[in-house]
Design an enzyme around this catalytic site. Sequence first.
Site, PDB file in Angstrom:
ATOM      1  N   PRO A 137      32.488  54.149  77.159  1.00 29.72           N
ATOM      2  CA  PRO A 137      31.670  55.070  76.355  1.00 29.72           C
ATOM      3  C   PRO A 137      30.173  54.883  76.603  1.00 29.72           C
ATOM      4  O   PRO A 137      29.369  55.710  76.199  1.00 29.72           O
ATOM      5  CB  PRO A 137      32.047  54.711  74.904  1.00 29.72           C
TER       6      PRO A 137
ATOM      7  N   GLU B 110      38.241  45.465  72.966  1.00 28.44           N
ATOM      8  CA  GLU B 110      36.800  45.685  72.785  1.00 28.44           C
ATOM      9  C   GLU B 110      36.119  46.010  74.109  1.00 28.44           C
ATOM     10  O   GLU B 110      34.915  46.253  74.155  1.00 28.44           O
ATOM     11  CB  GLU B 110      36.140  44.443  72.170  1.00 28.44           C
TER      12      GLU B 110
ATOM     13  N   ARG C 269      41.856  69.127  91.574  1.00 25.75           N
ATOM     14  CA  ARG C 269      41.677  70.580  91.719  1.00 25.75           C
ATOM     15  C   ARG C 269      40.703  70.911  92.842  1.00 25.75           C
ATOM     16  O   ARG C 269      40.749  71.998  93.397  1.00 25.75           O
ATOM     17  CB  ARG C 269      41.143  71.184  90.416  1.00 25.75           C
TER      18      ARG C 269
ATOM     19  N   ASP D 297      35.075  78.780  88.903  1.00 22.10           N
ATOM     20  CA  ASP D 297      35.236  78.133  87.607  1.00 22.10           C
ATOM     21  C   ASP D 297      33.901  77.901  86.911  1.00 22.10           C
ATOM     22  O   ASP D 297      32.862  77.793  87.563  1.00 22.10           O
ATOM     23  CB  ASP D 297      35.896  76.757  87.774  1.00 22.10           C
TER      24      ASP D 297
HETATM   25  C1  LIG Z   1      37.883  50.608  72.088  1.00 26.44           C
HETATM   26  S1  LIG Z   1      37.098  50.912  73.592  1.00 26.44           S
HETATM   27  C2  LIG Z   1      35.819  49.726  73.629  1.00 26.44           C
HETATM   28  C3  LIG Z   1      34.510  50.270  73.192  1.00 26.44           C
HETATM   29  C4  LIG Z   1      33.364  49.271  73.277  1.00 26.44           C
HETATM   30  N1  LIG Z   1      33.550  48.208  72.333  1.00 26.44           N
HETATM   31  C5  LIG Z   1      32.079  50.009  72.997  1.00 26.44           C
HETATM   32  O1  LIG Z   1      31.821  50.294  71.827  1.00 26.44           O
HETATM   33  O2  LIG Z   1      31.335  50.342  73.936  1.00 26.44           O
HETATM   34  C6  LIG Z   1      38.253  50.314  74.784  1.00 26.44           C
HETATM   35  C7  LIG Z   1      38.160  50.940  76.141  1.00 26.44           C
HETATM   36  O3  LIG Z   1      38.373  52.325  76.054  1.00 26.44           O
HETATM   37  C8  LIG Z   1      37.682  53.002  77.076  1.00 26.44           C
HETATM   38  N2  LIG Z   1      36.867  54.056  76.443  1.00 26.44           N
HETATM   39  C9  LIG Z   1      36.737  54.276  75.123  1.00 26.44           C
HETATM   40  N3  LIG Z   1      35.954  55.324  74.879  1.00 26.44           N
HETATM   41  C10 LIG Z   1      35.588  55.808  76.076  1.00 26.44           C
HETATM   42  C11 LIG Z   1      34.751  56.890  76.472  1.00 26.44           C
HETATM   43  N4  LIG Z   1      34.131  57.673  75.601  1.00 26.44           N
HETATM   44  N5  LIG Z   1      34.585  57.115  77.801  1.00 26.44           N
HETATM   45  C12 LIG Z   1      35.187  56.320  78.711  1.00 26.44           C
HETATM   46  N6  LIG Z   1      35.985  55.276  78.389  1.00 26.44           N
HETATM   47  C13 LIG Z   1      36.175  55.015  77.082  1.00 26.44           C
HETATM   48  C14 LIG Z   1      36.859  51.965  77.828  1.00 26.44           C
HETATM   49  O4  LIG Z   1      37.528  51.648  79.037  1.00 26.44           O
HETATM   50  C15 LIG Z   1      36.839  50.794  76.868  1.00 26.44           C
HETATM   51  O5  LIG Z   1      36.763  49.578  77.541  1.00 26.44           O
END
Ligand SMILES: C[S@@+](CC[C@H](N)C(=O)[O-])C[C@H]1O[C@@H](n2cnc3c(N)ncnc32)[C@H](O)[C@@H]1O
Length: 224
Positions: free
Chosen positions: A87, A114, A152, A167
């Site tokens: 994220p 996490e 795609r 697209d």
């Molecule tokens: C619960 S999340 C961890 C979030 C992290 N503690 C943070 O707040 O940045 C677990 C995993 O989900 C994936 N993930 C969660 N949200 C994501 C997003 N918006 N984009 C990409 N990957 C995401 C990532 O690989 C991350 O390591």
Amino acid sequence: MKVDVITIFPGMFQPLLDYGITHKAIDQGKLNLRCWNPRDFTTDRRRTVDGRPYGGGPGMVMKPEPLTACLDTVQLETTGPVIYLSPQGKQLDQDIIKKMSKLSGIIFLTGRYEGVDERVLQTRIDREISIGDYVLAGGELVAMVAIEAITRLIPGVLGNDLSAKNDSFSSGLLDYPHYTRPKIFKGIAVPDILLSGNHNKIQTWRLWQSLNRTRQRRPDLLTD
Ligand SMILES: C[S@@+](CC[C@H](N)C(=O)[O-])C[C@H]1O[C@@H](n2cnc3c(N)ncnc32)[C@H](O)[C@@H]1O
């Protein structure tokens, strides 16, 4: 194109192998999708991939050793950037997808819990990509979204490569409206111009529709 995914839930990717455009691309030999489970690279009896965070606090953290051992093996078999789905990364969009689709290989690292021990990110990751400003439980769904969007754009995968060119976002505009039979549905008629057979006029109408929709729905695309 080779796509390698590091995930503790490889079974989540089965639908990509079984359905739709990704299934077709794999069948045609245009996509080689493989999953690698860090659990297979653990050395303890319980096949542990997570540990408690230093400093305390909630949740678990993905341990660095299985991930780096897994990456070592993957990188013996393929080349390409290592992308961590996070994220905290740059937000995925069609431009990023287009660039990825031109690569011969790409490696996605999906986190859980996490997230991943920071030292893996510091030493082994080329780029972090996010699907948006919200938090999922893992990176698998994000990797699947990216893989379908990339597939795609691999030449020859779509029945008509023009589909992808028209697209939304490809030309910087949103797509124009589409209609099929019947001519009238729920009292709404297909626009006459689309039945006219005049291809120049149809092109102009579609461009105007695209511009109009973009101005109404996503004016930000016109100012960027
Ligand atoms: C619960 S999340 C961890 C979030 C992290 N503690 C943070 O707040 O940045 C677990 C995993 O989900 C994936 N993930 C969660 N949200 C994501 C997003 N918006 N984009 C990409 N990957 C995401 C990532 O690989 C991350 O390591």
